[in-house]
Design a protein around this motif. Structure first.
Motif, mmCIF file in Angstrom:
data_model
loop_
_atom_site.group_PDB
_atom_site.id
_atom_site.type_symbol
_atom_site.label_atom_id
_atom_site.label_comp_id
_atom_site.label_asym_id
_atom_site.label_seq_id
_atom_site.Cartn_x
_atom_site.Cartn_y
_atom_site.Cartn_z
ATOM 1 N N ASP A 182 19.378 -5.537 -6.430
ATOM 2 C CA ASP A 182 18.945 -4.774 -7.604
ATOM 3 C C ASP A 182 19.262 -3.300 -7.374
ATOM 4 O OD1 ASP A 182 17.471 -3.419 -9.612
ATOM 5 O OD2 ASP A 182 16.097 -5.128 -9.759
ATOM 6 N N GLU A 183 19.929 -2.661 -8.334
ATOM 7 C CA GLU A 183 20.402 -1.298 -8.137
ATOM 8 C C GLU A 183 19.361 -0.236 -8.469
ATOM 9 O OE1 GLU A 183 24.071 -0.778 -10.178
ATOM 10 O OE2 GLU A 183 25.150 -2.218 -8.921
ATOM 11 N N ARG A 184 18.226 -0.611 -9.009
ATOM 12 C CA ARG A 184 17.196 0.378 -9.304
ATOM 13 C C ARG A 184 16.664 0.982 -8.014
ATOM 14 N NH1 ARG A 184 12.849 -2.719 -12.206
ATOM 15 N NH2 ARG A 184 11.759 -0.711 -12.189
ATOM 16 N N LYS A 185 16.316 2.255 -8.084
ATOM 17 C CA LYS A 185 15.815 2.928 -6.895
ATOM 18 C C LYS A 185 14.422 2.434 -6.538
ATOM 19 C CE LYS A 185 18.567 7.129 -7.284
ATOM 20 N NZ LYS A 185 18.547 8.608 -7.354
ATOM 21 N N VAL A 186 14.132 2.455 -5.247
ATOM 22 C CA VAL A 186 12.867 1.950 -4.722
ATOM 23 C C VAL A 186 12.034 3.113 -4.193
ATOM 24 C CG1 VAL A 186 11.778 0.514 -2.945
ATOM 25 C CG2 VAL A 186 13.848 -0.297 -4.126
ATOM 26 N N ALA A 187 10.796 3.197 -4.633
ATOM 27 C CA ALA A 187 9.854 4.199 -4.138
ATOM 28 C C ALA A 187 8.707 3.506 -3.425
ATOM 29 C CB ALA A 187 9.305 5.038 -5.286
ATOM 30 N N VAL A 188 8.367 3.975 -2.237
ATOM 31 C CA VAL A 188 7.232 3.468 -1.474
ATOM 32 C C VAL A 188 6.177 4.569 -1.413
ATOM 33 C CG1 VAL A 188 6.425 2.626 0.760
ATOM 34 C CG2 VAL A 188 8.685 1.936 -0.101
ATOM 35 N N VAL A 189 4.962 4.239 -1.818
ATOM 36 C CA VAL A 189 3.857 5.201 -1.805
ATOM 37 C C VAL A 189 2.730 4.617 -0.964
ATOM 38 C CG1 VAL A 189 2.244 6.570 -3.181
ATOM 39 C CG2 VAL A 189 4.478 5.942 -4.143
ATOM 40 N N THR A 190 2.493 5.183 0.201
ATOM 41 C CA THR A 190 1.385 4.695 1.022
ATOM 42 C C THR A 190 0.076 5.239 0.470
ATOM 43 O OG1 THR A 190 1.458 6.529 2.629
ATOM 44 C CG2 THR A 190 2.861 4.607 3.063
ATOM 45 N N GLY A 191 -0.993 4.459 0.596
ATOM 46 C CA GLY A 191 -2.265 4.872 0.011
ATOM 47 C C GLY A 191 -2.155 5.021 -1.489
ATOM 48 N N GLY A 192 -1.424 4.096 -2.111
ATOM 49 C CA GLY A 192 -1.102 4.242 -3.524
ATOM 50 C C GLY A 192 -2.015 3.531 -4.496
ATOM 51 N N SER A 193 -3.155 3.037 -4.033
ATOM 52 C CA SER A 193 -4.017 2.267 -4.931
ATOM 53 C C SER A 193 -5.032 3.111 -5.686
ATOM 54 C CB SER A 193 -4.758 1.169 -4.145
ATOM 55 O OG SER A 193 -5.595 1.746 -3.158
ATOM 56 N N SER A 194 -5.152 4.387 -5.340
ATOM 57 C CA SER A 194 -6.141 5.234 -6.017
ATOM 58 C C SER A 194 -5.760 6.700 -5.866
ATOM 59 C CB SER A 194 -7.551 4.994 -5.453
ATOM 60 O OG SER A 194 -7.606 5.386 -4.087
ATOM 61 N N GLY A 195 -6.454 7.543 -6.630
ATOM 62 C CA GLY A 195 -6.340 8.983 -6.477
ATOM 63 C C GLY A 195 -4.934 9.526 -6.658
ATOM 64 N N ILE A 196 -4.570 10.477 -5.805
ATOM 65 C CA ILE A 196 -3.265 11.125 -5.890
ATOM 66 C C ILE A 196 -2.142 10.125 -5.676
ATOM 67 C CG2 ILE A 196 -1.755 12.770 -4.711
ATOM 68 C CD1 ILE A 196 -4.258 14.532 -4.262
ATOM 69 N N GLY A 197 -2.312 9.218 -4.723
ATOM 70 C CA GLY A 197 -1.278 8.228 -4.455
ATOM 71 C C GLY A 197 -0.979 7.369 -5.662
ATOM 72 N N PHE A 198 -2.020 6.937 -6.364
ATOM 73 C CA PHE A 198 -1.829 6.113 -7.558
ATOM 74 C C PHE A 198 -1.130 6.910 -8.655
ATOM 75 C CE2 PHE A 198 -3.371 4.436 -11.675
ATOM 76 C CZ PHE A 198 -2.794 3.178 -11.607
ATOM 77 N N ALA A 199 -1.510 8.172 -8.824
ATOM 78 C CA ALA A 199 -0.861 9.005 -9.839
ATOM 79 C C ALA A 199 0.621 9.175 -9.531
ATOM 80 C CB ALA A 199 -1.547 10.366 -9.925
ATOM 81 N N ILE A 200 0.955 9.331 -8.250
ATOM 82 C CA ILE A 200 2.366 9.445 -7.869
ATOM 83 C C ILE A 200 3.100 8.139 -8.154
ATOM 84 C CG2 ILE A 200 3.950 9.738 -5.921
ATOM 85 C CD1 ILE A 200 1.864 11.658 -4.694
ATOM 86 N N ALA A 201 2.463 7.011 -7.833
ATOM 87 C CA ALA A 201 3.075 5.710 -8.119
ATOM 88 C C ALA A 201 3.319 5.544 -9.612
ATOM 89 C CB ALA A 201 2.188 4.584 -7.596
ATOM 90 N N GLN A 202 2.354 5.962 -10.428
ATOM 91 C CA GLN A 202 2.531 5.895 -11.890
ATOM 92 C C GLN A 202 3.733 6.727 -12.331
ATOM 93 O OE1 GLN A 202 -1.500 7.076 -13.248
ATOM 94 N NE2 GLN A 202 -1.495 5.161 -14.406
ATOM 95 N N LYS A 203 3.867 7.916 -11.773
ATOM 96 C CA LYS A 203 4.980 8.792 -12.139
ATOM 97 C C LYS A 203 6.311 8.164 -11.751
ATOM 98 C CE LYS A 203 6.899 12.620 -13.551
ATOM 99 N NZ LYS A 203 6.891 13.028 -14.972
ATOM 100 N N MET A 204 6.381 7.605 -10.560
ATOM 101 C CA MET A 204 7.622 6.980 -10.103
ATOM 102 C C MET A 204 7.974 5.775 -10.980
ATOM 103 S SD MET A 204 8.596 8.847 -7.574
ATOM 104 C CE MET A 204 7.966 10.048 -6.392
ATOM 105 N N ALA A 205 6.962 4.992 -11.341
ATOM 106 C CA ALA A 205 7.200 3.835 -12.206
ATOM 107 C C ALA A 205 7.691 4.282 -13.576
ATOM 108 C CB ALA A 205 5.929 3.005 -12.334
ATOM 109 N N ALA A 206 7.113 5.370 -14.098
ATOM 110 C CA ALA A 206 7.518 5.884 -15.404
ATOM 111 C C ALA A 206 8.961 6.378 -15.391
ATOM 112 C CB ALA A 206 6.586 7.016 -15.831
ATOM 113 N N GLN A 207 9.443 6.743 -14.214
ATOM 114 C CA GLN A 207 10.829 7.185 -14.071
ATOM 115 C C GLN A 207 11.792 6.012 -13.880
ATOM 116 O OE1 GLN A 207 10.530 9.993 -10.790
ATOM 117 N NE2 GLN A 207 10.279 11.710 -12.193
ATOM 118 N N GLY A 208 11.254 4.797 -13.934
ATOM 119 C CA GLY A 208 12.099 3.612 -13.845
ATOM 120 C C GLY A 208 12.342 3.093 -12.445
ATOM 121 N N MET A 209 11.590 3.595 -11.483
ATOM 122 C CA MET A 209 11.776 3.136 -10.111
ATOM 123 C C MET A 209 11.001 1.849 -9.860
ATOM 124 S SD MET A 209 11.672 6.727 -7.972
ATOM 125 C CE MET A 209 12.616 6.072 -6.583
ATOM 126 N N ARG A 210 11.445 1.083 -8.917
ATOM 127 C CA ARG A 210 10.699 -0.078 -8.438
ATOM 128 C C ARG A 210 9.697 0.439 -7.412
ATOM 129 N NH1 ARG A 210 15.233 -3.684 -5.978
ATOM 130 N NH2 ARG A 210 13.687 -5.356 -6.031
#
Length: 248
Positions: free
Chosen positions: A5-33
């Motif tokens: 799959d050619e879509r870019k992959v973003a890994v966010v540690t501690g991504g289930s809440s708080g700042i980490g979750f907000a970053i994960a949301q932003k990356m997902a909104a940009q079309g990243m896996r």
């Protein structure tokens, strides 16, 4: 998921809440896996449901090198590579000098320093030229305040790790930067104040030159910028996102 799959992959540690979750949301909104990690399966599952799409949650404790080895092995098998690594997992225990415990000291250094070292080191074999590493630090690296000496020391340590790593990464095409949030409206911040949460939040608001604390989504915007091609000439910086509070 297919490694092809050619879509870019973003890994966010501690991504289930708080700042980490907000970053994960932003990356997902940009079309990243998006792959988020955390220690609790239930929290990860809730976050993945909220993120939607093809987000994935993997249980991993960044203070465990064995756990990180398993994490990156799973990512290699399922995704093939990492384009953006956000090393966000961390935490603090407030205690004044005289009441610092060995357990609290070990917990903070194991997660905030050891965890960063082996998260970044473990991800490197999966990263190619053009990839980006964003570490979530804290203004406590320069302005820890009372009761936060150990937490601040861990964040200052991470800043100095990056000062060396930016040279170690010369020639790889991989950029590394730190976003250091000031006080941010998260449950973990309120929990840190305990029964004095209302008083503590009011103190932080009054200290801020812009009259308020930050929102997780504002920190996510900065992290996303540092990770993006728009910051292609930004490397080795600690960018403070705190409304000027650490300078006041």
């Amino acid at each position: 998921m297919s490694p092809s799959d050619e879509r870019k992959v973003a890994v966010v540690t501690g991504g289930s809440s708080g700042i980490g979750f907000a970053i994960a949301q932003k990356m997902a909104a940009q079309g990243m896996r998006v792959i988020i990690t955390g220690r609790r399966r239930d929290a990860l599952d809730r976050a993945v449901t909220q993120l939607g799409g093809d987000a994935v949650g993997i249980v991993a404790d960044v203070s465990s090198t064995a756990g990180l080895d398993a994490l990156f092995s799973e990512i290699m098998t399922g995704f093939g590579s990492i384009h953006t690594l956000v090393a966000n997992a961390g935490g603090g225990v407030h205690a004044p000098l005289g009441k610092i415990t060995e357990a609290a000291y070990d917990q903070q250094f194991d997660t905030n320093v050891k965890g960063i070292v082996f998260t970044v080191q473990g991800a490197l074999p999966l990263m190619e030229p053009g990839s980006s590493i964003v570490i979530v630090g804290s203004t406590a690296s320069i302005d820890p305040g009372p009761t936060m000496s150990i937490y601040g020391a861990t964040k200052a340590a991470v800043r100095n790790l990056m000062r060396s790593w930016v040279s170690d990464l010369k020639g790889t095409g991989i950029r590394i930067n730190i976003v250091s949030p000031g006080p941010t409206n998260t449950q973990s911040l309120r929990d840190a104040f305990g029964e004095n949460a209302a008083e503590g939040m009011a103190f932080l608001k009054n200290k801020s030159p812009i009259g308020r604390i930050g929102e997780p989504e504002e920190i996510a915007e900065v992290a996303a910028f540092l990770a993006s091609d728009a910051a292609s000439y930004v490397n080795g910086v600690e960018l403070f996102a705190d409304g000027g509070a650490s300078q006041a």
